[in-house]
Design an enzyme around this catalytic site. Structure first.
Site, PDB file in Angstrom:
ATOM      1  N   CYS A   2       6.119  -9.296   7.060  1.00 56.17           N
ATOM      2  CA  CYS A   2       5.716 -10.657   7.412  1.00 56.17           C
ATOM      3  C   CYS A   2       4.899 -10.616   8.701  1.00 56.17           C
ATOM      4  O   CYS A   2       4.830  -9.607   9.379  1.00 56.17           O
ATOM      5  CB  CYS A   2       6.942 -11.538   7.595  1.00 56.17           C
ATOM      6  SG  CYS A   2       8.118 -11.472   6.228  1.00 56.17           S
ATOM      7  N   ARG A  27      -1.611  -8.337   5.491  1.00 56.40           N
ATOM      8  CA  ARG A  27      -0.277  -7.782   5.306  1.00 56.40           C
ATOM      9  C   ARG A  27       0.389  -8.305   4.028  1.00 56.40           C
ATOM     10  O   ARG A  27       1.371  -7.752   3.561  1.00 56.40           O
ATOM     11  CB  ARG A  27       0.605  -8.133   6.518  1.00 56.40           C
ATOM     12  CG  ARG A  27       0.114  -7.538   7.810  1.00 56.40           C
ATOM     13  CD  ARG A  27       0.728  -8.233   9.011  1.00 56.40           C
ATOM     14  NE  ARG A  27       2.143  -7.932   9.152  1.00 56.40           N
ATOM     15  CZ  ARG A  27       2.623  -6.916   9.867  1.00 56.40           C
ATOM     16  NH1 ARG A  27       1.801  -6.092  10.480  1.00 56.40           N
ATOM     17  NH2 ARG A  27       3.914  -6.722   9.963  1.00 56.40           N
ATOM     18  N   TRP A  75       6.804 -12.852   3.642  1.00 57.42           N
ATOM     19  CA  TRP A  75       6.896 -12.082   2.402  1.00 57.42           C
ATOM     20  C   TRP A  75       8.355 -12.156   1.988  1.00 57.42           C
ATOM     21  O   TRP A  75       9.223 -11.608   2.651  1.00 57.42           O
ATOM     22  CB  TRP A  75       6.443 -10.641   2.636  1.00 57.42           C
ATOM     23  CG  TRP A  75       6.618  -9.742   1.452  1.00 57.42           C
ATOM     24  CD1 TRP A  75       7.703  -8.975   1.178  1.00 57.42           C
ATOM     25  CD2 TRP A  75       5.693  -9.515   0.384  1.00 57.42           C
ATOM     26  NE1 TRP A  75       7.518  -8.278   0.012  1.00 57.42           N
ATOM     27  CE2 TRP A  75       6.295  -8.581  -0.497  1.00 57.42           C
ATOM     28  CE3 TRP A  75       4.420  -9.998   0.091  1.00 57.42           C
ATOM     29  CZ2 TRP A  75       5.658  -8.135  -1.648  1.00 57.42           C
ATOM     30  CZ3 TRP A  75       3.792  -9.540  -1.052  1.00 57.42           C
ATOM     31  CH2 TRP A  75       4.403  -8.622  -1.904  1.00 57.42           C
ATOM     32  N   ASN A 101      10.870 -11.330  11.258  1.00 64.34           N
ATOM     33  CA  ASN A 101      10.499 -10.250  10.341  1.00 64.34           C
ATOM     34  C   ASN A 101      11.683  -9.306  10.239  1.00 64.34           C
ATOM     35  O   ASN A 101      12.347  -9.036  11.249  1.00 64.34           O
ATOM     36  CB  ASN A 101       9.297  -9.460  10.864  1.00 64.34           C
ATOM     37  CG  ASN A 101       8.016 -10.245  10.839  1.00 64.34           C
ATOM     38  OD1 ASN A 101       7.970 -11.354  10.334  1.00 64.34           O
ATOM     39  ND2 ASN A 101       6.966  -9.672  11.394  1.00 64.34           N
ATOM     40  N   GLY A 102      11.932  -8.777   9.040  1.00 58.79           N
ATOM     41  CA  GLY A 102      13.026  -7.824   8.867  1.00 58.79           C
ATOM     42  C   GLY A 102      14.102  -8.371   7.959  1.00 58.79           C
ATOM     43  O   GLY A 102      13.889  -9.325   7.203  1.00 58.79           O
ATOM     44  N   GLU A 481       3.701  12.231 -10.886  1.00 58.05           N
ATOM     45  CA  GLU A 481       3.231  11.271  -9.889  1.00 58.05           C
ATOM     46  C   GLU A 481       2.179  11.900  -8.980  1.00 58.05           C
ATOM     47  O   GLU A 481       1.180  11.267  -8.635  1.00 58.05           O
ATOM     48  CB  GLU A 481       4.407  10.737  -9.068  1.00 58.05           C
ATOM     49  CG  GLU A 481       4.037   9.880  -7.869  1.00 58.05           C
ATOM     50  CD  GLU A 481       3.254   8.618  -8.218  1.00 58.05           C
ATOM     51  OE1 GLU A 481       2.719   7.998  -7.278  1.00 58.05           O
ATOM     52  OE2 GLU A 481       3.158   8.250  -9.403  1.00 58.05           O
ATOM     53  N   LYS A 485      -1.682  10.488  -8.531  1.00 56.06           N
ATOM     54  CA  LYS A 485      -2.276  10.106  -7.252  1.00 56.06           C
ATOM     55  C   LYS A 485      -3.626  10.771  -7.055  1.00 56.06           C
ATOM     56  O   LYS A 485      -4.593  10.154  -6.597  1.00 56.06           O
ATOM     57  CB  LYS A 485      -1.340  10.501  -6.083  1.00 56.06           C
ATOM     58  CG  LYS A 485      -0.206   9.554  -5.865  1.00 56.06           C
ATOM     59  CD  LYS A 485      -0.679   8.214  -5.356  1.00 56.06           C
ATOM     60  CE  LYS A 485       0.047   7.061  -5.956  1.00 56.06           C
ATOM     61  NZ  LYS A 485       0.155   6.863  -7.346  1.00 56.06           N
ATOM     62  N   GLU A 488      -6.245   9.265  -9.452  1.00 55.18           N
ATOM     63  CA  GLU A 488      -6.511   7.853  -9.149  1.00 55.18           C
ATOM     64  C   GLU A 488      -7.554   7.695  -8.051  1.00 55.18           C
ATOM     65  O   GLU A 488      -8.467   6.869  -8.166  1.00 55.18           O
ATOM     66  CB  GLU A 488      -5.231   7.149  -8.681  1.00 55.18           C
ATOM     67  CG  GLU A 488      -4.320   6.634  -9.762  1.00 55.18           C
ATOM     68  CD  GLU A 488      -3.135   5.892  -9.170  1.00 55.18           C
ATOM     69  OE1 GLU A 488      -2.869   4.779  -9.630  1.00 55.18           O
ATOM     70  OE2 GLU A 488      -2.481   6.419  -8.245  1.00 55.18           O
ATOM     71  N   HIS A 504       2.974  27.452 -24.177  1.00 55.79           N
ATOM     72  CA  HIS A 504       2.758  26.714 -25.419  1.00 55.79           C
ATOM     73  C   HIS A 504       1.392  26.039 -25.435  1.00 55.79           C
ATOM     74  O   HIS A 504       1.228  24.986 -26.051  1.00 55.79           O
ATOM     75  CB  HIS A 504       3.882  25.694 -25.627  1.00 55.79           C
ATOM     76  CG  HIS A 504       5.224  26.330 -25.797  1.00 55.79           C
ATOM     77  ND1 HIS A 504       5.695  26.784 -27.006  1.00 55.79           N
ATOM     78  CD2 HIS A 504       6.190  26.633 -24.882  1.00 55.79           C
ATOM     79  CE1 HIS A 504       6.894  27.311 -26.845  1.00 55.79           C
ATOM     80  NE2 HIS A 504       7.209  27.230 -25.570  1.00 55.79           N
ATOM     81  N   LYS A 603      -4.693  -3.604  -8.503  1.00 60.77           N
ATOM     82  CA  LYS A 603      -3.362  -3.429  -7.914  1.00 60.77           C
ATOM     83  C   LYS A 603      -2.263  -3.891  -8.853  1.00 60.77           C
ATOM     84  O   LYS A 603      -1.257  -3.232  -9.020  1.00 60.77           O
ATOM     85  CB  LYS A 603      -3.279  -4.207  -6.596  1.00 60.77           C
ATOM     86  CG  LYS A 603      -1.961  -3.990  -5.841  1.00 60.77           C
ATOM     87  CD  LYS A 603      -1.787  -2.538  -5.448  1.00 60.77           C
ATOM     88  CE  LYS A 603      -0.449  -2.270  -4.805  1.00 60.77           C
ATOM     89  NZ  LYS A 603      -0.228  -0.826  -4.609  1.00 60.77           N
TER      90      LYS A 603
END
Length: 608
Positions: A2, A27, A75, A101-102, A481, A485, A488, A504, A603
């Site tokens: 936030c 943010r 957020w 925030n938090g 993954e 990355k 991408e 194989h 996104k």
């Protein structure tokens, strides 16, 4: 993630607060609000949605006079996005207004305590307890009040507080959430990030944990928790605004990679209580878990690879068969589902179209739905039976990094929680894994502190035509993954393979100079991986290996080795993925790619 802005001085506060919040829009947020002192009262105006809605409501701040105030972009974590859940929050008396925030981890306990003292809660947030608690302890001295408050609250916070009885004072404090103080001429500021105040001052104080700041228009004092005054050096900002928005990082992606220690901690710490797992938003009883005969993990892209790690960990700890499906296939293949099926959905946005459709299909067939999402109030969260929020904050870069790490942490928590309920793991075993889990943020930070070595490897091999990632077991899940990355953001052709499948067919693709990244963090599979490395080396491959500290035998086979701190083998993916993210990032930078916005990608995929 936030945003906080605070102002005290001679100018009108509201326009400054709104402009500061606009500088923090990068943010991510779902609502905004301001509180400004004027005429012996604190006036609060809030609005769900984009900041422009609030700005229009206030006519750019002209409709809210006053020279001291606080502002916030939220957020959502506790409570869906709404006007009521937006910040600032006020005490019942209207004397105190707070932005935060938090995460206040013990907010439920404090809420119950304050309700017993006659306080009425109007929001679903954890933050409102701070406003009421400050009001409860207020004795005419705001510093004394804040000290009492932070001695009661647990968790992470950056707080900005104004009080109707103190029209010439603004106070703030932080712990595990960033907060800075801006120093001006007959005016002073607080903010959660530099861009919010850079237009007004470049001289700031960087607050440390549990440092309390008292701001007046012509004075700033900083105290520790014992109310002893602290002298701090002024830090002068020499960044331009665009760099400051990224916290000094070149790209949002590297900023988000470096945020992962905090993200993992924020996702895990509130759920660890007295050596066990407490998932407030998951209502699975022992009977529920015992009745589950099969689990599907359904997701797309990066989230599906987090799900693959989840499959290994759940099957190991809970002993229930798990199948991982990409959502776009799951929804069309008429999966075998009934009331004894648990479907776990993973989505950063909570709006992924294929995943949402899979949820609806599974519900229609009677399955219980548990979702792991990062956005409170998102469609997937709303339509699920149970939700585990990852609390990673918004991700700006298209390629997911910190959301993946938060999803891994969530899968560990779910597996431990279900294993305890089912009795397939003992309390002692869970405590042991928890102790290792607590060390993950620091170990991730340790890897990040030595990222130059990975940057060097990337500088040597950024022109590679093909890159192959190899791994076994959990390492194979992470290899997928790592490969994603790289392709991408750097557009390098890359594939991940289960190392045992080399013979194989895949080994036919290995030729002189082919780059292979071999993951060897699983002790019981280490010797097998050494054999696979030998096989590709014999065909001319260059091998960068990733192993845990102490397994130096790998140096005899690999060209280069990256060592990771020792950790429980089930949790190794949280460490293994970090150098792979960094390697992809540095390769993309070396190639001159648009790291944060790779071509052809979005996104949040909200269409098929």
């Amino acid at each position: 993630m936030c945003g906080i802005v605070g102002y005290i001085g001679d100018r009108q506060a509201a326009p400054i607060l709104l402009e500061g919040l606009k500088k923090l829009e990068y943010r991510g947020y779902d609502s905004a609000g301001v509180a400004v002192y004027n005429d012996n009262q604190v006036n609060v105006v809030k609005a769900k949605g984009r900041l422009k809605i609030l700005d229009d409501k206030l006519d750019g701040g002209k409709n809210l006079p006053g020279t001291m105030g606080i502002g916030h972009t939220r957020w959502a974590t506790h409570g869906a996005p709404s006007d009521v859940n937006s910040h600032p929050h006020t005490s019942s008396s209207g004397n105190i207004a707070v932005v935060h925030n938090g995460i206040i981890e013990n907010y439920l306990k404090l809420r119950e305590y304050l309700t017993g003292k006659g306080y009425e809660f109007v929001s679903d947030t954890d933050t409102e307890v701070v406003a009421h608690l400050a009001d409860y302890y207020y004795n005419g001295d705001l510093i004394d009040t804040i000290i009492k408050v932070i001695n009661r609250v647990e968790g992470s916070y950056a707080l900005g507080i104004v009080c109707k009885d103190k029209p010439d004072e603004l106070v703030a404090v932080r712990k595990d959430s960033p907060l800075i103080v801006g120093l001006g001429e007959n005016e002073n500021f607080i903010a959660s990030d530099i861009p919010a105040i850079l237009e007004h001052t470049r001289n700031i104080y960087l607050l440390e944990d549990k440092e309390i700041v008292l701001l007046k228009k012509d004075e700033v004092k900083i105290f520790n928790i014992d109310k002893e005054e602290i002298k701090k050096e002024v830090f002068t900002v020499n960044w331009d605004v665009s760099a400051a928005e990224k916290g000094g990082y070149e790209h949002f992606m590297i900023k988000e990679i470096c945020e992962q220690p905090k993200v993992i901690k924020d996702t895990v710490s509130p759920r660890l209580k007295d050596g066990t797992i407490v998932l407030d938003d998951i209502k699975l009883t022992k009977e529920d878990v015992d009745s589950i005969k099969k689990i599907y993990i359904v997701a797309c892209g990066t989230a599906s690879y987090a799900g693959m790690v989840g499959k290994y960990v759940i099957e190991k700890l809970v002993r229930i068969p798990v199948e991982v499906d990409v959502a776009s296939e799951f929804r069309y293949r008429n999966p075998i589902i009934d009331q004894d099926t648990l479907v776990i959905l993973i989505s950063q946005s909570g709006e992924t179209a294929d995943t949402l459709a899979a949820l609806r299909e599974a519900k229609k067939q009677g399955a219980r739905i548990l979702s792991v999402v990062n956005v409170v109030g998102s469609s997937i969260a709303r339509e699920s039976d149970n939700v585990l929020y990852t609390w990673a904050g918004p991700e700006i870069a298209v390629a997911s990094t910190k959301a993946y790490s938060a999803q891994l942490a969530a899968m560990y928590l779910i597996a431990l929680y279900m294993g305890l309920k089912k009795g397939t793991v003992s309390e002692q075993e869970v405590e042991n894994v928890i102790e290792h889990l607590k060390t993950i943020p620091d170990k991730v930070a340790n890897i990040l502190n030595h990222k130059e070595k990975i940057q060097y490897y990337a500088s040597q091999y950024f022109n590679a035509k093909d890159v192959f990632f190899l791994g076994r077991g959990l390492d194979y899940a992470v290899a997928l993954e790592g490969s994603l990355k790289l392709k991408e953001i750097s557009y390098v052709h890359s594939e991940a393979y289960a190392a045992g499948e080399l013979k194989h067919g895949t080994i036919a693709l290995i030729e002189q100079g082919t780059l292979v990244i071999a993951l060897a963090t699983q002790e019981h599979l280490f010797d097998k991986m050494l054999s696979n490395i030998k096989e590709v080396k014999a065909r001319g491959a260059v091998v960068i290996a990733v192993a845990q500290e102490g397994n130096t035998e790998i140096e005899k086979e690999a060209d280069f080795v990256l060592y990771l701190p020792q950790v429980d083998k089930l949790l190794a993916p949280s460490l293994t993925v970090i150098p792979l993210q960094l390697f992809a990032y540095y390769v993309a930078v070396a190639k001159g790619c648009d790291v944060d916005k790779p071509r052809n990608l979005a996104k949040s995929v909200t269409v098929e």
